[in-house]
Design a protein around this motif. Structure first.
Motif, PDB file in Angstrom:
ATOM      1  N   TRP A  31       0.828  -1.201   0.000  1.00  0.00           N
ATOM      2  CA  TRP A  31       0.000   0.000   0.000  1.00  0.00           C
ATOM      3  C   TRP A  31       0.863   1.252   0.000  1.00  0.00           C
ATOM      4  O   TRP A  31       0.638   2.178  -0.769  1.00  0.00           O
ATOM      5  N   TRP A  32       1.880   1.298   0.865  1.00  0.00           N
ATOM      6  CA  TRP A  32       2.736   2.472   0.924  1.00  0.00           C
ATOM      7  C   TRP A  32       3.512   2.657  -0.380  1.00  0.00           C
ATOM      8  O   TRP A  32       3.689   3.777  -0.844  1.00  0.00           O
ATOM      9  N   ALA A  56       0.989   4.038  -2.912  1.00  0.00           N
ATOM     10  CA  ALA A  56       0.600   5.412  -2.591  1.00  0.00           C
ATOM     11  C   ALA A  56       1.712   6.397  -2.942  1.00  0.00           C
ATOM     12  O   ALA A  56       1.445   7.487  -3.458  1.00  0.00           O
ATOM     13  N   ASP A  57       2.947   6.022  -2.684  1.00  0.00           N
ATOM     14  CA  ASP A  57       4.063   6.908  -2.991  1.00  0.00           C
ATOM     15  C   ASP A  57       4.338   6.966  -4.489  1.00  0.00           C
ATOM     16  O   ASP A  57       4.662   8.020  -5.024  1.00  0.00           O
ATOM     17  N   TYR A  73      -0.366   9.623  -4.582  1.00  0.00           N
ATOM     18  CA  TYR A  73      -1.532   9.719  -3.707  1.00  0.00           C
ATOM     19  C   TYR A  73      -1.178  10.453  -2.413  1.00  0.00           C
ATOM     20  O   TYR A  73      -1.909  11.341  -1.972  1.00  0.00           O
ATOM     21  N   THR A  74      -0.059  10.113  -1.818  1.00  0.00           N
ATOM     22  CA  THR A  74       0.364  10.709  -0.551  1.00  0.00           C
ATOM     23  C   THR A  74       0.605  12.210  -0.710  1.00  0.00           C
ATOM     24  O   THR A  74       0.140  13.010   0.100  1.00  0.00           O
ATOM     25  N   LYS A  75       1.317  12.576  -1.752  1.00  0.00           N
ATOM     26  CA  LYS A  75       1.629  13.985  -1.994  1.00  0.00           C
ATOM     27  C   LYS A  75       0.364  14.777  -2.298  1.00  0.00           C
ATOM     28  O   LYS A  75       0.188  15.900  -1.833  1.00  0.00           O
ATOM     29  N   ARG A  76      -0.544  14.190  -3.071  1.00  0.00           N
ATOM     30  CA  ARG A  76      -1.791  14.863  -3.426  1.00  0.00           C
ATOM     31  C   ARG A  76      -2.635  15.141  -2.180  1.00  0.00           C
ATOM     32  O   ARG A  76      -3.191  16.228  -2.014  1.00  0.00           O
ATOM     33  N   LYS A  77      -2.721  14.163  -1.284  1.00  0.00           N
ATOM     34  CA  LYS A  77      -3.481  14.347  -0.045  1.00  0.00           C
ATOM     35  C   LYS A  77      -2.844  15.420   0.830  1.00  0.00           C
ATOM     36  O   LYS A  77      -3.544  16.216   1.457  1.00  0.00           O
ATOM     37  N   ALA A  78      -1.531  15.452   0.884  1.00  0.00           N
ATOM     38  CA  ALA A  78      -0.837  16.473   1.675  1.00  0.00           C
ATOM     39  C   ALA A  78      -1.092  17.863   1.096  1.00  0.00           C
ATOM     40  O   ALA A  78      -1.314  18.825   1.842  1.00  0.00           O
TER      41      ALA A  78
END
Length: 80
Positions: A39-40, A43-44, A48-53
């Motif tokens: 998953w990580w 997401a990276d 996905y992670t950057k977009r949510k941040a």
């Protein structure tokens, strides 16, 4: 993060031999850790992670702007 928490809970249940988890194979106990790593990685790699941040930062910025406008007596714009 929920998947990691679940993984740690299952690991603790297996280690302390509590409930039906004590009879499970170690492969089943450690599989959620692999799923968490996948998953990580996904997401990276997809952003996905950057977009949510960025969405969180933009929302905080807009809230701050609206708060200052209200303090000045100006009505903030409603989202379109």
């Amino acid at each position: 993060m929920y998947l990691l928490g679940l993984s740690l809970l299952i690991l603790a249940l297996k280690y302390f031999e509590i409930g039906p988890v004590a009879a499970w194979s170690w492969w089943w106990v450690l599989a959620p850790f692999g799923a968490t790593a996948l998953w990580w990685a996904w997401a990276d790699s997809t952003g996905y992670t950057k977009r949510k941040a960025m969405e969180k930062m933009d929302q905080r910025k807009q809230d701050r702007i609206n708060k200052h406008k209200e303090a000045l007596g100006i009505q903030p714009r409603k989202p379109r």
